[in-house]
Design a protein around this motif. Sequence first.
Motif, PDB file in Angstrom:
ATOM      1  N   LEU A 247      23.617  27.153  82.686  1.00 22.16           N
ATOM      2  CA  LEU A 247      22.488  27.701  81.931  1.00 22.16           C
ATOM      3  C   LEU A 247      22.967  28.190  80.568  1.00 22.16           C
ATOM      4  CD1 LEU A 247      20.804  29.922  84.680  1.00 22.16           C
ATOM      5  CD2 LEU A 247      19.921  27.773  83.768  1.00 22.16           C
ATOM      6  N   LEU A 248      22.080  28.113  79.584  1.00 19.32           N
ATOM      7  CA  LEU A 248      22.394  28.661  78.265  1.00 19.32           C
ATOM      8  C   LEU A 248      22.633  30.161  78.347  1.00 19.32           C
ATOM      9  CD1 LEU A 248      19.778  27.181  75.743  1.00 19.32           C
ATOM     10  CD2 LEU A 248      22.161  26.524  75.995  1.00 19.32           C
ATOM     11  N   ILE A 249      23.516  30.645  77.506  1.00 18.26           N
ATOM     12  CA  ILE A 249      23.615  32.083  77.262  1.00 18.26           C
ATOM     13  C   ILE A 249      22.442  32.392  76.335  1.00 18.26           C
ATOM     14  CG2 ILE A 249      24.957  33.906  76.171  1.00 18.26           C
ATOM     15  CD1 ILE A 249      27.486  32.254  76.843  1.00 18.26           C
ATOM     16  N   LEU A 250      21.590  33.308  76.714  1.00 20.93           N
ATOM     17  CA  LEU A 250      20.363  33.559  75.975  1.00 20.93           C
ATOM     18  C   LEU A 250      20.372  34.899  75.265  1.00 20.93           C
ATOM     19  CD1 LEU A 250      17.850  32.314  78.664  1.00 20.93           C
ATOM     20  CD2 LEU A 250      18.425  31.176  76.518  1.00 20.93           C
ATOM     21  N   PRO A 251      19.605  34.994  74.183  1.00 21.47           N
ATOM     22  CA  PRO A 251      19.431  36.294  73.525  1.00 21.47           C
ATOM     23  C   PRO A 251      18.693  37.248  74.461  1.00 21.47           C
ATOM     24  CG  PRO A 251      18.661  34.511  72.100  1.00 21.47           C
ATOM     25  CD  PRO A 251      18.921  33.925  73.456  1.00 21.47           C
TER      26      PRO A 251
ATOM     27  N   LEU B 154      22.556  33.619  64.888  1.00 23.36           N
ATOM     28  CA  LEU B 154      23.863  34.057  65.391  1.00 23.36           C
ATOM     29  C   LEU B 154      23.817  35.495  65.898  1.00 23.36           C
ATOM     30  CD1 LEU B 154      26.411  32.400  62.938  1.00 23.36           C
ATOM     31  CD2 LEU B 154      25.500  31.546  65.096  1.00 23.36           C
ATOM     32  N   THR B 155      23.080  36.350  65.219  1.00 20.98           N
ATOM     33  CA  THR B 155      22.926  37.738  65.676  1.00 20.98           C
ATOM     34  C   THR B 155      22.199  37.780  67.012  1.00 20.98           C
ATOM     35  OG1 THR B 155      22.955  38.571  63.422  1.00 20.98           O
ATOM     36  CG2 THR B 155      21.965  40.003  65.089  1.00 20.98           C
TER      37      THR B 155
ATOM     38  N   ALA C  94      22.547  29.164  68.975  1.00 20.38           N
ATOM     39  CA  ALA C  94      23.917  29.286  68.471  1.00 20.38           C
ATOM     40  C   ALA C  94      24.807  28.332  69.251  1.00 20.38           C
ATOM     41  CB  ALA C  94      24.421  30.716  68.627  1.00 20.38           C
ATOM     42  N   LEU C  95      25.489  27.454  68.539  1.00 19.12           N
ATOM     43  CA  LEU C  95      26.371  26.479  69.179  1.00 19.12           C
ATOM     44  C   LEU C  95      27.689  26.395  68.422  1.00 19.12           C
ATOM     45  CD1 LEU C  95      23.849  23.538  69.801  1.00 19.12           C
ATOM     46  CD2 LEU C  95      24.685  25.202  71.480  1.00 19.12           C
ATOM     47  N   CYS C  96      28.780  26.245  69.168  1.00 18.37           N
ATOM     48  CA  CYS C  96      30.065  25.995  68.510  1.00 18.37           C
ATOM     49  C   CYS C  96      29.991  24.609  67.872  1.00 18.37           C
ATOM     50  CB  CYS C  96      31.215  26.091  69.513  1.00 18.37           C
ATOM     51  SG  CYS C  96      31.220  24.786  70.761  1.00 18.37           S
ATOM     52  N   ALA C  97      30.930  24.313  67.018  1.00 14.62           N
ATOM     53  CA  ALA C  97      30.897  23.047  66.285  1.00 14.62           C
ATOM     54  C   ALA C  97      30.853  21.842  67.228  1.00 14.62           C
ATOM     55  CB  ALA C  97      32.106  22.962  65.349  1.00 14.62           C
TER      56      ALA C  97
END
Length: 192
Positions: A167-171, A77-78, A116-119
Amino acid sequence: MAIAFRPDFLGTYIQNLEPLHACGRIPSEIDVLNEIAKDPASVGESKIEGEVAAPRQFAVVTTTRALRDLNFRDRVLTAYGHRCAMCGVQLKLLDAAHVLPAVHPHSTDETCNGVALCALHHRAYDKAFVTFDERFQIRHNTRIAADLKISGHDGGLASFTKALRSLLILPPAAYDRPAAAFVKEANSLRGW
């Protein structure tokens, strides 16, 4: 011996109260508990089985797994800035999902095996309704969508797919992003 725990571990502590406190009577078991407290990922179940008496092994293994899960969740999550990688929502509705499911023998608790994914998107991901590839492109399963339409359970389908990012939001750190090997194996496992 005193045992400290975070409030979110109250249930685990209560379930394992007697065996955990019983570990405080044997020096080798205290050493194992100290190692677990420092770094839960460094203590394998084989070490616990070798150092902790059988009546207390379940409690120590359960506690160690809970600590590892919490550590994985915090790191993932961080890394993602507490945002769903598929839709960007925060709202404290986030999970740290394993890319390759935790029960798979090749799965790890490395951050690069997490997203990290919402429910909603976590559940959709686990059911193979959505996925992402090695280039982090998000895709939804058109076969499942067609089955939902046929069964009349497609209410909200259009808004669900429209809300997906391309696209995914990436770290920011590349080493925290989903590793291609985990993504390929997870997609193969889920039938993509």
